[in-house]
Every structure is written in C-alpha cells, then in structure tokens.
Design an enzyme around this catalytic site. Sequence first.
Site, PDB file in Angstrom:
ATOM      1  N   ASP A  88      -0.386  -2.387  -4.195  1.00 54.33           N
ATOM      2  CA  ASP A  88      -1.269  -3.516  -4.495  1.00 54.33           C
ATOM      3  C   ASP A  88      -1.668  -3.501  -5.959  1.00 54.33           C
ATOM      4  O   ASP A  88      -1.990  -2.438  -6.517  1.00 54.33           O
ATOM      5  CB  ASP A  88      -2.508  -3.482  -3.607  1.00 54.33           C
ATOM      6  CG  ASP A  88      -2.237  -4.025  -2.205  1.00 54.33           C
ATOM      7  OD1 ASP A  88      -1.063  -4.325  -1.907  1.00 54.33           O
ATOM      8  OD2 ASP A  88      -3.194  -4.139  -1.418  1.00 54.33           O
TER       9      ASP A  88
ATOM     10  N   ARG B 205       3.779 -10.601   2.392  1.00 53.63           N
ATOM     11  CA  ARG B 205       3.342 -10.154   1.064  1.00 53.63           C
ATOM     12  C   ARG B 205       4.441  -9.413   0.322  1.00 53.63           C
ATOM     13  O   ARG B 205       4.301  -8.245  -0.044  1.00 53.63           O
ATOM     14  CB  ARG B 205       2.083  -9.291   1.154  1.00 53.63           C
ATOM     15  CG  ARG B 205       0.892 -10.021   1.747  1.00 53.63           C
ATOM     16  CD  ARG B 205      -0.372  -9.186   1.667  1.00 53.63           C
ATOM     17  NE  ARG B 205      -1.508  -9.881   2.286  1.00 53.63           N
ATOM     18  CZ  ARG B 205      -2.742  -9.404   2.341  1.00 53.63           C
ATOM     19  NH1 ARG B 205      -3.009  -8.217   1.818  1.00 53.63           N
ATOM     20  NH2 ARG B 205      -3.707 -10.102   2.916  1.00 53.63           N
TER      21      ARG B 205
ATOM     22  N   ASP C 153      -2.771  -0.188   5.181  1.00 61.07           N
ATOM     23  CA  ASP C 153      -3.175  -1.298   4.312  1.00 61.07           C
ATOM     24  C   ASP C 153      -1.951  -1.728   3.503  1.00 61.07           C
ATOM     25  O   ASP C 153      -0.916  -2.027   4.064  1.00 61.07           O
ATOM     26  CB  ASP C 153      -4.347  -0.884   3.429  1.00 61.07           C
ATOM     27  CG  ASP C 153      -5.043  -2.076   2.783  1.00 61.07           C
ATOM     28  OD1 ASP C 153      -4.781  -3.229   3.175  1.00 61.07           O
ATOM     29  OD2 ASP C 153      -5.863  -1.861   1.877  1.00 61.07           O
TER      30      ASP C 153
ATOM     31  N   ASP D 296      -3.934   2.040   0.125  1.00 64.10           N
ATOM     32  CA  ASP D 296      -2.553   1.678  -0.193  1.00 64.10           C
ATOM     33  C   ASP D 296      -1.815   2.947  -0.618  1.00 64.10           C
ATOM     34  O   ASP D 296      -2.417   3.898  -1.115  1.00 64.10           O
ATOM     35  CB  ASP D 296      -2.498   0.678  -1.352  1.00 64.10           C
ATOM     36  CG  ASP D 296      -3.471  -0.472  -1.181  1.00 64.10           C
ATOM     37  OD1 ASP D 296      -3.541  -1.022  -0.073  1.00 64.10           O
ATOM     38  OD2 ASP D 296      -4.164  -0.807  -2.164  1.00 64.10           O
TER      39      ASP D 296
END
Length: 448
Positions: A271, A321, A267, A228
């Site tokens: 996160d 997301r 990715d 990330d």
Amino acid sequence: MASPSHRRSLRTRRTALLSAAAVAAAGLGAVPFVMNADATPVDLAHQALPAKDGWAASGSGTTGGSKASSANVFTVSTRAQLVKALGSATNSTPKIIKIKGTIDANTDDAGKKLTCADYASGTGYSLDAYLKAYDPATYGKKAPSGTQEKARAAAQTKQKKNIVLRVPANTTLVGVPGSNAGIKGGSLLVQDVDNVIVRNLSLTATEDCFPQWDPTDGSSGEWNSAYDSVTLRGATHVWADHNTFSDAPFFDKAEKTYFGRKYQVHDGALDITNGSDLVTVERNQFTNHDKTMLIGSSDTDSVGKLRVSIHHNVWKGITQRAPLARIGQIHLYNNYYDTTTLNGYAPKYSLDSRAKAQVVAEHNVWTLPSGAKVAKLLSGDGTGSVAGGGNLVNGAATDIVAAYNSANSSKKLKTTVNWTPSLTAGLQTSAKSLTTELLNSAGAGVLS
C-alpha cells in the site's frame, strides 16, 4: 519497435539471469550477484534504480543503501538480527541489509515461535468474549468500545511491536540469491523517509491476530485487519523490485465467518498512502490476495504526490486493487494479469481509478477465463481517468476503457489525463511476448 537502448537493456537483463543460472548449475552454490552483459559481476545489494526507470528515478533517483560503508552492510537470518540491523528509524546512514533464508516475524528475540495466544496473554482478550460483547443482535450497529475492545487493542499492540519492522532512509533490503530469502508474517513500514530499495524477497503470511469489528463499514459491517506486507506512508523514492507477495499458506477461503462477514486477517500487499511519492514497483509477483495495492489512503490524500510507476509485474489470483488509485499520476505498463480464480481468490476488477486519479495504462496483457467480461477489468467513481492503449485481452488488442464505459451508464471513466509519462525505461510497445517473459522473470528468487 523497441529502441536500441531498450533492446540492449533487455539483453543485459537476460544475460544476467542466464549467467547466474549457469553458475548455480555448475554447482558453485548461491552467488550474491548477477552478471552484466560483458560478464562483469553486479552486486545486487549495491545496485541503484536505473535512470528513467519510472517515477522513483525522478530528481535525485533511488539509490537505497548503495553508498553504505562496509561497517553498515549486514547479513541477517533471524528477526532479532533484522531488527538490530534496521536500527533506529531516524538514522539515515546508508545501510544494506541482506536477508538470508526466511525470517519469521512472529518470533521473540531468542527465536521462539510466537502465536496469537502469546500476544493475547495477559490482556484479557478472547475472541469468544469479543464476539459475545459486540454481537450486533444485542450490542447494535455502533463502534465497539469497552473492556473487550480495549483488550483487543492491547493484544494487537503486542503483535504490532513484534511484526512491524520500520525501515529507515537510505536503506536497501535485499534477499541473498539462492537462499529462499523472505519475511514471513512481517510488515515492512517505510514511513516519512526517503530512498529505500526492497528487492528479491518473498513477503508472505502477513496476518493480524486481532481484527476489529466495524459494524458501520458498509451495509453489513466488516472485520478489518491492520498490516500490509509493505506499507509506504509519506515515503519518497522507493523501488520495490523482484519481490513475491502472497497470503500463503493461509488463504481467505479458509477464514471463519462471524456476524455474517469473513474474519479477515489480511490487509494489503503493498500500500502506497499518506502522501507517498516517486515510487517504482517493478517485476514483482502479486498472488493469492484480495485487497492488493492501494494508492492513496483517502479521496483527499495528497494532491501533487502519489506518483507511481507499476511495470512488468505479474498479478495472479488477485481479487481487487491491482491497483486502486486515487489522486496521483500512475503509469501502469507491461504488466500481466491472469484473472482466473486461484485458491478461492475470484477477481472483482483489476484497476480502479477514482478521486481524480490520472492513470496511463498501456501495453498490459490480460488473460480472461471463458465467460469473463472485459468491462469487469476496470472500476471507478466517475472522477478518475484511464488513458493509454496497446492493451491485450486474450491476445487481442482491446480498448478496455471503452468496454467499461459502454457497460456502465454512470461513473464512467475519463479517457484523458493531465500528464505524459517520460520516465519509461524498459517500456515494450509490443506486449505479445510479455506473458512468457514475465512468468520467467518476475518475483523473488529469479535473480539467483
């Protein structure tokens, strides 16, 4: 109507932006500060999170490296300098790291550009050999193992050592205003530490050279990447403010396809997992990305943690997301979502509430293209909650949860939560002016 203190806060922010812009326009060059409403300078690097500004203001608050001594204030412009300034991940001495210009994480200590071929060198890995070894038509649908998988893992380890940058406790990472500050190809890892600030940075092109094939991921298998742009694992008191996250310049639409699936090198953008807690994500731009923000690494991550405030961000060209939330108490307010397809990133949904997540989503704004359905803005597994109101879709007040539930016969979202947000500094109860305001005030470089 906004409170008097809130109106003062807005005036202060606007004055700060205008004052900095005036300095630049006057030909005085980049300045390391913005201005308070009373024209006194505010050093971005020493700023702490304001009181009541989301979950990261809880308890001891988030001060980052604001208490750093002069010996622990660094200005860096190369990867090697950044690594040296970060130092040991276990050293909690307060520090401020000012990033000047764009740092390419895929460079060696001498500044030489490193490619995927450089990382693969000496490991025995090649993509052609990997594809031949694990073709499901001959290898079957089982997890890869053996010579080429070991070689892939070895090559990935070499890249990880170079691009993953561990951030210690009590640290502020801040872009120097006016310098196009950012990190290209890097992954900031904030793991098992407290009190970190990341501000005014463009975080782009975080790419895994060596995605792993997992034929058991879903019905058709998936290529999974590892990094990330910013990863929070077990981190507490983190403030991410005025950053820009993007896959640019390489977008998913240009990915090749192997075994019927996209060879995914990206990715997450930001996160928040593994029991991370007390996080405020404010005035960032998230753009040109698929799986953007994951809160909670699994359905059994950490009950009582994963408390996150997400406000005044711009989400544009995001597939999904934004965020996907599990377990925690998430306050999502005053964000702007543009769900128009951008550079091939077509939206699946914005917010996913699952694993008993307790989300309060209020006074957000969505722009939907013609023919798009409000019900597609949300997703869930039937256990998550989304409460709140005052949300606008194409300028009209809209009950987004009711729209989702009416279109889904199962896995409906619950409409009540077990908590009430109280750390709400900056909350605007009228969202009508948000679009213009946020497009001019969110993301990296705005504070110059």
